[in-house]
Design an enzyme around this catalytic site. Structure first.
Site, short mmCIF file in Angstrom:
data_model
loop_
_atom_site.label_atom_id
_atom_site.label_comp_id
_atom_site.label_asym_id
_atom_site.label_seq_id
_atom_site.Cartn_x
_atom_site.Cartn_y
_atom_site.Cartn_z
CE1 TYR A 144 18.96 39.78 37.10
CE2 TYR A 144 17.74 37.82 37.81
CZ TYR A 144 17.76 39.12 37.31
OH TYR A 144 16.57 39.75 37.02
CG ASP A 239 19.78 35.80 45.61
OD1 ASP A 239 18.80 35.07 45.82
OD2 ASP A 239 19.85 36.62 44.66
CE LYS A 267 14.18 32.19 39.56
NZ LYS A 267 15.45 32.87 39.65
C1 LIG Z 1 15.48 34.43 39.82
C2 LIG Z 1 16.43 35.05 40.79
C3 LIG Z 1 16.20 36.32 41.35
C4 LIG Z 1 15.05 37.17 40.93
O1 LIG Z 1 13.83 36.61 41.24
P1 LIG Z 1 12.51 37.13 40.47
O2 LIG Z 1 11.41 36.35 41.09
O3 LIG Z 1 12.73 36.85 39.02
O4 LIG Z 1 12.42 38.59 40.74
C5 LIG Z 1 17.08 36.77 42.30
N1 LIG Z 1 18.15 36.04 42.68
C6 LIG Z 1 18.40 34.83 42.16
C7 LIG Z 1 19.57 34.05 42.66
C8 LIG Z 1 17.55 34.30 41.19
O5 LIG Z 1 17.84 33.10 40.66
#
Ligand SMILES: *Cc1c(COP(=O)(O)O)cnc(C)c1O
Length: 429
Positions: A144, A239, A267
């Site tokens: 994701y 990511d 995060k």
């Molecule tokens: C949480 C997350 C996102 C999205 O971040 P948001 O702050 O919710 O937009 C993208 N990539 C990864 C790996 C994530 O865990």
């Protein structure tokens, strides 16, 4: 456990907010029951609007590595707030946070701050396309990357096909720029490069996929992605929105011995305020406006309060903090594994540092999304409900991971294990 006030608020919210929430997974749809309304939270404990206290293993879905309302983070934000909440102009906080990010990601020469993980990924993808002059992306089933149009794609029927949109509202032409491969399968990616190599701008992966269970990847697999990108002139994007700043010895890229071209962050980097970031070597970052032609901007980017929370969060993440996260993780593992074994429950604990997941099934935890047994939701929802009744809050979905914070105490973790023991004693599966 009474939840009358939560239920009343939820009924009212349904009139005003879609499904009563502002982010779908909060709706508790995949487990029994309604969302819980929080009143306040401190450390590892949240208090809901009915006065119940819960030990929180969700921690705002990852940002709160030091738990709720950490006094030093609150104090820092409060101090900065006296000087203004938003400048729309440069300030020293941006430099300070960028320095700290570069310490953890030494291959980055420059950093750009944004306000969410989604924005970080979306911008990293644009930069990769702008840098390479190519359009296609490869992403992986089960990773994701936020709700970015071109990455909200799952695999079609065959590998030769392009992905299919996993949400209405995404144009066919956008989806047509994304190729999807299963995780843990070198041949599948190699095949995509052989077919489309000249047009592939970037491969994007969570090096520690943690949004669809915790699907730990082999080193050789990640290394293969690196070498394919090099061979075909594509960029490798890690990511690390969820894995970044979670490990003592550096990024997850460092742990796996692989340096990507671009890393996206979110995060933990904001410690509970909205921060995202992406960074790369100068050659790549200097394609960004104002130095280069690739445009990306943000009214609230580098917000002074958000930078302050990020700075304090990272400063508190010293070696002792990481050692504590690891030892608490070990406590969890040592306590939970024998309990699952004792009851013969078909769920296994997967853990990397302070991140953990109850993997459904008794065999080796999977490395690909399609190998997660379809019984996952049913198995998990009863466990989730039972633990919640006993005051322990895990994510309301079988596919979401749990988070340990530096403020968890051994007793919180042992208490959760004990509760799990009691729940499994009476459950049937
Ligand atoms: C949480 C997350 C996102 C999205 O971040 P948001 O702050 O919710 O937009 C993208 N990539 C990864 C790996 C994530 O865990």
């Amino acid at each position: 456990m009474q939840r009358t006030n939560s239920d009343t608020l939820h009924q009212e919210a349904l009139h005003h907010l879609v499904g009563g929430v502002n982010s779908p997974v909060r709706a508790f749809k995949s487990v029994h029951g309604n969302p819980i309304y929080f009143e306040k939270a401190s450390g590892a404990i949240v208090t809901d609007v009915d006065g119940n206290e819960l030990v929180d293993f969700v921690q705002s879905w990852g940002p709160l590595v030091h738990g709720h309302s950490h006094p030093k983070i609150i104090e820092m934000v409060y101090q900065k707030m006296q000087n203004g909440t938003s400048f729309g102009a440069p300030h020293i906080g941006e430099i300070e946070l960028a320095k700290r990010v570069k310490q953890r990601f030494p291959y980055m020469d420059k950093v750009r701050f944004v306000s969410s993980g989604t924005e970080a990924v979306m911008s990293a993808v644009r930069l990769a396309r702008g840098f390479t002059g190519r359009d296609l992306l490869i992403k992986f089933e089960g990773c994701y990357h936020g709700h970015v149009d071109s990455l909200m794609v799952s695999s079609g029927s065959g590998l030769a096909t392009f992905g299919i949109a996993s949400s209405p509202g995404i144009p066919k032409d956008t989806v047509a720029t994304t190729l999807v491969a299963p995780l843990d399968d070198e041949d599948a990616v190699e095949f995509l490069f052989q077919e489309h190599g000249e047009d592939i701008a970037a491969v994007i992966i969570e090096p520690l996929p943690a949004n669809n269970g915790l699907l730990v990847q082999r080193h050789e697999y990640l290394a293969k992605l690196r070498s394919l990108c090099d061979e075909y002139g594509a960029l490798l994007i890690f990511d690390e929105v969820i894995s970044g700043f979670r490990f003592k010895d550096g990024s997850y890229g460092d742990l796996s011995g692989i340096t990507p071209d671009i890393t996206s962050l979110g995060k933990v980097i904001g410690g509970g305020l909205p921060v995202g970031a992406y960074g790369a070597r100068s050659e790549v970052m200097e394609r960004l406006s104002p130095l280069g032609p690739v445009y990306q901007a943000g009214t609230l980017s580098g917000n002074p309060l958000a930078m302050a929370a990020g700075i304090m969060t990272l400063d508190l993440l010293d070696d002792a903090a990481y050692d504590r996260l690891e030892s608490l993780g070990q406590v969890l593992q040592d306590a939970v594994e024998p309990i699952l074994a004792k009851h013969g429950h078909p769920m296994r604990l997967v853990r990397r540092g302070s991140l953990f997941w109850f993997s459904p099934g008794s065999s080796q935890p999977p490395a690909r999304a399609d190998l997660i047994p379809s019984t996952a939701g049913a198995l998990y929802s009863d466990v989730h409900k039972g633990l919640l009744e006993k005051g322990y809050m895990l994510a309301p979905s079988a596919y979401e991971i749990g988070f340990i914070a530096t403020v968890h105490e051994e007793q919180h973790i042992l208490g959760m294990a004990q509760a799990l023991d009691e729940v499994l004693e009476v459950l049937e599966w």
